[in-house]
Each structure stands twice: as structure tokens, then as C-alpha cells.
Design a protein around this motif. Structure first.
Motif, PDB file in Angstrom:
ATOM      1  N   THR A  28       0.820  -1.208   0.000  1.00 49.98           N
ATOM      2  CA  THR A  28       0.000   0.000   0.000  1.00 49.98           C
ATOM      3  C   THR A  28       0.859   1.265   0.000  1.00 49.98           C
ATOM      4  O   THR A  28       1.915   1.315   0.634  1.00 49.98           O
ATOM      5  N   GLU A  80      -2.785   3.610  -5.240  1.00 53.86           N
ATOM      6  CA  GLU A  80      -3.137   3.197  -3.888  1.00 53.86           C
ATOM      7  C   GLU A  80      -2.458   1.921  -3.418  1.00 53.86           C
ATOM      8  O   GLU A  80      -1.771   1.912  -2.400  1.00 53.86           O
ATOM      9  N   ARG A  83      -8.340   5.226  -5.602  1.00 56.55           N
ATOM     10  CA  ARG A  83      -7.383   6.255  -5.221  1.00 56.55           C
ATOM     11  C   ARG A  83      -7.831   6.854  -3.901  1.00 56.55           C
ATOM     12  O   ARG A  83      -9.027   7.097  -3.702  1.00 56.55           O
ATOM     13  N   GLY A  84      -6.886   7.110  -2.999  1.00 61.63           N
ATOM     14  CA  GLY A  84      -7.249   7.565  -1.667  1.00 61.63           C
ATOM     15  C   GLY A  84      -6.558   8.860  -1.270  1.00 61.63           C
ATOM     16  O   GLY A  84      -5.374   9.072  -1.559  1.00 61.63           O
ATOM     17  N   SER A 105      -3.674   8.155   1.807  1.00 63.34           N
ATOM     18  CA  SER A 105      -2.333   7.737   1.395  1.00 63.34           C
ATOM     19  C   SER A 105      -1.585   8.886   0.733  1.00 63.34           C
ATOM     20  O   SER A 105      -0.380   9.068   0.952  1.00 63.34           O
TER      21      SER A 105
END
Length: 410
Positions: A113, A160, A173-174, A177
Motif C-alpha cells: 500500500t 493506492e 485512489r485515496g 495515502s
């Protein structure tokens, strides 16, 4: 650098408050030492003991290594060996020597991750600033993995996650992060001297905050598909997820606000253009989080999450949200000199002192229920030093350079 004079009575220039911050940092550190296990660092329970199923985890190993490096850089004796232990762990069982990158924990399982790999880069950069053996090689490997697998030049952001062998990419997609990517990139710019990392951090901030959050009243949009289309209903059936909760997360608004100000200062220090939206959006993020999350359910404290109508969803009070709120207030106070931020800074620390700091068993309670009683529905135990420790360090320093580099230059 663009900063304004602090109010004459600001806590940020009050010797007693600065001494209290230092003392609180010294109180936090010994509690965290017990997290050491053979293959890294593991979670602690509420009394500072290893849990029955304790295992070295990448999140705790990287964050503890970073914090212990900061302690060592300040000249606090006894933390050099813990930094070295963290470096060895990140070069040992937690590292995937076949496919590259790092495992979630010492069971050597799980996806790769961006969130966790950003913390590997942060830990490596802090260890490098501290001059610890093995840090340079670890830093080079962390950078190689970030650039090979996670950084997308086309998107101007981090991908991600991937399967263990990097063959399958998660179609997600975050913001979380990428936010910690910004933090890591600021540190990488300092220890490598390469301003490319600042330009990358700026691209992330422009996409996630100046485009998406600003368009939603400065509520951070957390979840996207791989084409950066927002997913406002993501995890609607898992609303209290500790890393990907449903709705907006005010704690991240505070964290982003602080990081935008660090980025502005870093760009200016590097002789690069710092767009005006960095401070404007930092103000907006802080204002929206205070307005919508503080006393949102009628009781004191900051709620964990809000829906898209700014109504409380998960009403637990988490220590990291409180830590980031005070750190953001300090950053805005240092940047603007405005008394509004002084008032919020004092307010947040007073609440922390009354409800989160545990003078009996040590460290901070990680979670409180809506009545501000210790709870453990989201974050059991006290595994995290990182947020509380940074909260007592950041108010004492300029907005740039980043923590480890700042202490290395003192």
C-alpha cells in the motif's frame, strides 16, 4: 518566508508552555519503548504492555522508528539503538526480498500500500537525518519503490495499492495515502536536497485539496476510483473504518491544513513559487473542521466523521484528530499571527489535557466515546506514538524544514 509576528501573549512564545510540551514528549517516549519485538515494533495495550497476539507491524515499525529518530536527534539518550532496530526490521522480515517493497506485518502477508510505503520513506528519511547506519540504503530503496510502483507522473499523485507481486492494482485512489505521501515528500526533499519532491507534493495538494476539497466547502473528499471520480458513498456500510471511513474526516482537514503550510514554507525556502491557494485552502480546511466537527453532537470534542451534510456519523473522539487539530492551529498561528488560531490552540490543548492525556497508565487514550470516556471500538489500546509526539514537537519549530531535518540543524 511569509510569516506574521505572534501575539505577545501567545503560548508559542510562553516559556512555561514550551517547557510543558517538552515534558510531555519526554513522558510519552518511555511508554512507547515497550513496543519493541524481535522483528520490529508492535501494538501496545492501554497499560503499555504488548498484546497477547503482538506481531511486528509495518505501521508501528515505521512510525516508532521515525519518532525514536526524532528523540535521538534532540539528544535524548537511549533511543539510538531503537532507531537501529527499526532500520534492521525494515531491512529484515518486513521487507519483501523477492518482489520488493514491504509487508503489512511480520507474517509477510497483505497488499503493498502507498499509505504504508510513505511511512517507510518517512522513517528512512528521519533515520538518515539522524545519521544512523543503514539508513542511506533504506532511504534509497524506499525512494526506488515509490518511484517505480506508486508515483504516477500522469496523475500527479500516488496509486493506492498492489498485490504482493505488483501484478494487480487496486482500482481505487485515496486521499489518506496521498496526504501521507505529501508528508513523506517534504521530508525527502529535505534529506535529499531534491526539490522535485516539493513539486510532487504540490501536485498532490492541488488535485485533492484545491480542486476537490475546495469545491465541497473544504471538506476533504477521501475516496475516488482510479480515474479520480469521487466516491461519496464509499464504505457506507462500514462507516467506522479506521483508515477508510465513510464521509469526511475532520481530522484530515486539520492535517492537510498543516501540511499545506509546511509545503508553502518549504517551497519558499527552496526559492520556488508558492501559490496563494496554499494558505487560503489551509484556512478553509481549518475553519470547516472547527465549524462542523467541534461540539457537533452537542458535547465537547471533535467527532471522527461527518456525512456530506456536515452531520456527525461516527461520534467517537480519536486522539489523532485532537493532536492534528492543535498542530494545525499552531501552524496557522505561526503563519498568520491571528488571535483566532491562538484561541483554538489553547482550546484544543485544554481539551487534550482534560480528556486524552492518561497520567495514570501513561500515553494518551486513543479513543473516547461521545461522553468523553475511554473507549476502544475503533482503536483498542495505545499503539500509536506518532500523532501525539509530533503534536508536542511541531509547535516549537518553524514551518520548514521538516521535523528530522530541523532537529538535525539545531
Amino acid at each position: 518566508m511569509t510569516t506574521s509576528p505572534l501575539p505577545a501573549d501567545s503560548w508559542l512564545v510562553e516559556p512555561a508552555h514550551l517547557a510543558w510540551l517538552n515534558a510531555e514528549g519526554l513522558r510519552l517516549l518511555p511508554f512507547a519503548r515497550a513496543s519493541r519485538v524481535e522483528d520490529g515494533f508492535a501494538a501496545l495495550d492501554g497499560k503499555g504492555q504488548l498484546t497477547a497476539d503482538a506481531i511486528a507491524e509495518l505501521i508501528h515499525t515505521t512510525r516508532m522508528t521515525h519518532c525514536f529518530a526524532l528523540a535521538h536527534l534532540q539528544g535524548i539518550a537511549g533511543y539510538d539503538a531503537l532507531v537501529d532496530h527499526g532500520i534492521a526490521a525494515l531491512q529484515g522480515k518486513l521487507r519483501d526480498e523477492v518482489a520488493g517493497g514491504w509487508f503489512v506485518d511480520a507474517s509477510r502477508s497483505g497488499d503493498k500500500t502507498a499509505y504504508l510505503h510513505a511511512f517507510v520513506a518517512l522513517a528512512a528519511s528521519s533515520a538518515q537525518a539522524a545519521g544512523r547506519p543503514g539508513a542511506e540504503a533504506l532511504l534509497a530503496e524506499a525512494i526506488r519503490i515509490l518511484e517505480t510502483h506508486f508515483w504516477s507522473e500522469e496523475e500527479g499523485a500516488l496509486r493506492e495499492s498492489f498485490s504482493r507481486d505488483w501484478s494487480q492494482e487496486e482500482p481505487y485512489r485515496g486521499a489518506n495515502s496521498n496526504m501521507h505521501g505529501v508528508e513523506a515528500f517534504l521530508a525527502l526533499a529535505d534529506v535529499t536536497g531534491d526539490s522535485l519532491w516539493l513539486q510532487r507534493a504540490l501536485r498532490i495538494g492541488e488535485r485533492l485539496i484545491h480542486q476537490h476539497a475546495a469545491a465541497r466547502g473544504h471538506a476533504v473528499v477521501e475516496h475516488f476510483d482510479r480515474h479520480w471520480q469521487a466516491l461519496p458513498e464509499y464504505n457506507a456500510d462500514n462507516r467506522a473504518d479506521p483508515f477508510r471511513p465513510y464521509g469526511s474526516t475532520p481530522g484530515h482537514s486539520f492535517e492537510w491544513a498543516r501540511l499545506l503550510l509546511h509545503l508553502e514554507a518549504a517551497l519558499q525556502n527552496a526559492g520556488l513559487a508558492a501559490p496563494g491557494w496554499l494558505v487560503d485552502d489551509a484556512r478553509g480546511l481549518f475553519a470547516s473542521a472547527c465549524r462542523d466537527a467541534w461540539h457537533a453532537d452537542g458535547a465537547p470534542g471533535l467527532v471522527y466523521t461527518l456525512d456530506w451534510q456536515a452531520q456527525p456519523v461516527v461520534r467517537a473522539r480519536l486522539h489523532w484528530v485532537q493532536a492534528e487539530a492543535s498542530a494545525a492551529a499552531a501552524a496557522l498561528l505561526r503563519r498568520t499571527g491571528e488571535t483566532e488560531y491562538e484561541q483554538w490552540y489553547r482550546c484544543f490543548w485544554e481539551f487534550t489535557g482534560r480528556h486524552f492525556i492518561d497520567l495514570h497508565h501513561g500515553s494518551w487514550h486513543h479513543e473516547l466515546d461521545p461522553s468523553n470516556r475511554p473507549a476502544a471500538s475503533i482503536w483498542p489500546g495505545k499503539p500509536d506514538l506518532y500523532h501525539a509526539y509530533q503534536a508536542v514537537l511541531l509547535p516549537r519549530l518553524a514551518l520548514a524544514p521538516s521535523l528530522a531535518t530541523a532537529f538535525s540543524r539545531m
